[in-house]
Design an enzyme around this catalytic site. Structure first.
Site, PDB file in Angstrom:
ATOM      1  N   GLU A  24       0.828  -1.209   0.000  1.00 52.42           N
ATOM      2  CA  GLU A  24       0.000   0.000   0.000  1.00 52.42           C
ATOM      3  C   GLU A  24       0.862   1.259   0.000  1.00 52.42           C
ATOM      4  O   GLU A  24       2.008   1.238   0.452  1.00 52.42           O
ATOM      5  CB  GLU A  24      -0.972  -0.140   1.177  1.00 52.42           C
ATOM      6  CG  GLU A  24      -0.891   0.661   2.160  1.00 52.42           C
ATOM      7  CD  GLU A  24      -1.362   1.303   3.301  1.00 52.42           C
ATOM      8  OE1 GLU A  24      -1.633   2.489   3.131  1.00 52.42           O
ATOM      9  OE2 GLU A  24      -1.401   0.709   4.374  1.00 52.42           O
ATOM     10  N   LYS A 158      -3.807   0.064  14.981  1.00 59.43           N
ATOM     11  CA  LYS A 158      -3.112   0.870  15.967  1.00 59.43           C
ATOM     12  C   LYS A 158      -3.989   1.123  17.188  1.00 59.43           C
ATOM     13  O   LYS A 158      -5.203   1.197  17.094  1.00 59.43           O
ATOM     14  CB  LYS A 158      -2.674   2.187  15.358  1.00 59.43           C
ATOM     15  CG  LYS A 158      -1.164   2.265  15.298  1.00 59.43           C
ATOM     16  CD  LYS A 158      -0.718   3.084  14.154  1.00 59.43           C
ATOM     17  CE  LYS A 158      -1.189   2.387  12.920  1.00 59.43           C
ATOM     18  NZ  LYS A 158      -1.440   3.187  11.821  1.00 59.43           N
TER      19      LYS A 158
HETATM   20  N1  PSU Z   1      -1.806   2.042   9.458  1.00 57.88           N
HETATM   21  C1  PSU Z   1      -0.496   2.424   9.453  1.00 57.88           C
HETATM   22  N2  PSU Z   1      -0.093   3.444   8.683  1.00 57.88           N
HETATM   23  C2  PSU Z   1      -0.974   4.081   7.881  1.00 57.88           C
HETATM   24  C3  PSU Z   1      -2.330   3.645   7.852  1.00 57.88           C
HETATM   25  C4  PSU Z   1      -2.709   2.641   8.670  1.00 57.88           C
HETATM   26  O1  PSU Z   1       0.299   1.843  10.145  1.00 57.88           O
HETATM   27  O2  PSU Z   1      -0.571   5.012   7.202  1.00 57.88           O
HETATM   28  C5  PSU Z   1      -3.258   4.189   6.822  1.00 57.88           C
HETATM   29  C6  PSU Z   1      -3.681   3.001   5.938  1.00 57.88           C
HETATM   30  O3  PSU Z   1      -3.566   3.407   4.596  1.00 57.88           O
HETATM   31  C7  PSU Z   1      -5.133   2.794   6.304  1.00 57.88           C
HETATM   32  C8  PSU Z   1      -5.543   4.186   6.579  1.00 57.88           C
HETATM   33  O4  PSU Z   1      -5.872   2.194   5.274  1.00 57.88           O
HETATM   34  O5  PSU Z   1      -4.451   4.728   7.334  1.00 57.88           O
HETATM   35  C9  PSU Z   1      -6.840   4.296   7.327  1.00 57.88           C
HETATM   36  O6  PSU Z   1      -7.250   5.617   7.298  1.00 57.88           O
HETATM   37  P1  PSU Z   1      -8.734   5.989   7.725  1.00 57.88           P
HETATM   38  O7  PSU Z   1      -8.782   5.725   9.196  1.00 57.88           O
HETATM   39  O8  PSU Z   1      -8.869   7.460   7.386  1.00 57.88           O
HETATM   40  O9  PSU Z   1      -9.644   5.115   6.923  1.00 57.88           O
END
Ligand code: PSU
Ligand code: MN
Length: 307
Positions: A24, A158
């Protein structure tokens, strides 16, 4: 139909039935600080190659969805200022307006599955945010996992999220969660989130057996989560973790940060407040996940029934 642009390396590997791992790009563009991120992106690709699989980092460049990035595209995604964060609902707009953007777990999984890639490595999934009862903030990652046929290797979610609520949602959505050599759902920066998982497997062939069994049951139209924890010896110090988490959540409220900015803001806060210690853990987490995903992709490619 919008055509995906595959690198020759990825197209050939898929045509030959070799192992391919989707990676990703939001974690690169918005999850890691500038400077370290390009190097990490390159290293993730090397780790996948060293394990005998082909890396396919996914992003949208000038409105073109790409599966596998050349050096120039990888650099743009890691360093350009105008790289937007694209979840699945943003993909159409980005394509139609010619934007450059990094893909989240949700949109990477979608594009990977479209390209015929079955294994995907990331850091942590998005999930249900704390205070979701008021904010309704639940990552689109969860809905995407419920409808996308791909194995996602991650270190859980997280601790900035509501972990038990996220596990409940994954259960409701019918997404299997397997602990890899652990009985606990990992806590991303921490070895354990303190919440158990229903299933634990100890080897890559055992995981591949489950992938095949789900396929046999026509349960493979949704994702499977393979949760790979950081070893306890390498985790972030739990006391530091709790302190930084609380200050980050307080800042979020006082600065009224919402929507897609929440996750990048909290990640950056962790990196600043731990003076890089959380960054070290974050990088270790994604590297370990890339390695495990590559092992699984190679194992599945070696099973004729999996093609
Ligand atoms: N977890 C990580 N680093 C990240 C993300 C998640 O360790 O950068 C990113 C991933 O791309 C995940 C996104 O899909 O955050 C989720 O964002 P949101 O909560 O806005 O959907
Ligand atoms: Mn959100």
């Amino acid at each position: 139909m919008t055509r995906l642009q595959l690198t020759d390396e990825v197209a050939t590997a898929l045509a030959e039935g070799r192992g391919v791992v989707a990676l990703e790009s939001t974690l690169i563009a918005h999850g890691l600080p500038r400077g370290d991120n390009l190097e990490v992106a390159g290293r993730l690709e090397s780790i996948v190659r060293d394990a005998g699989a082909v890396p396919a980092t996914i992003a949208v460049v000038d409105g073109q969805p790409r599966v596998g990035l050349d050096a120039d595209a990888l650099k743009r995604v890691a360093t350009d200022d105008d790289v937007v964060k694209l979840s699945t609902r943003d993909l159409g707009v980005a394509v139609a307006t010619g934007r450059t953007g990094a893909t989240t777990v949700a949109s990477t999984a979608h594009l990977a599955a479209l390209a015929g890639i079955g294994v995907f490595a990331t850091g942590g999934l998005g999930g249900v945010h704390r205070e979701a009862r008021e904010s309704w903030d639940e990552s689109a990652d969860l809905a995407a996992l419920a409808r996308t046929p791909v194995v996602v290797v991650c270190a859980g979610v997280k601790s900035i999220l509501d972990v038990p609520a996220t596990l409940e949602r994954l259960e409701t959505l019918g997404v299997p969660v397997i602990g890899y050599r652990t009985e606990d759902f990992p806590g991303f920066y921490l070895h354990s989130s303190g919440h158990p998982v229903d299933w634990s497997l100890d080897s890559v062939p055992a995981v591949a057996d489950v992938v095949e069994a789900n396929r046999g049951l026509v349960l493979d139209e949704r994702a499977m989560v393979l949760a790979n924890p950081i070893p306890e010896a390498d985790q972030l110090d739990p006391t530091t973790h709790d302190r930084v988490l609380h200050s980050g959540l307080a800042l979020l409220q006082s600065r009224r940060i919402t929507g897609k900015d929440v996750t990048p803001f909290l990640l950056e806060h962790f990196h600043d407040a731990t003076h890089g210690e959380s960054l070290r853990v974050n990088i270790a987490v994604v590297e370990r996940n890339a390695a495990l995903a590559a092992e699984l992709a190679v194992e599945l490619a070696g099973r004729p029934s999996s093609r």
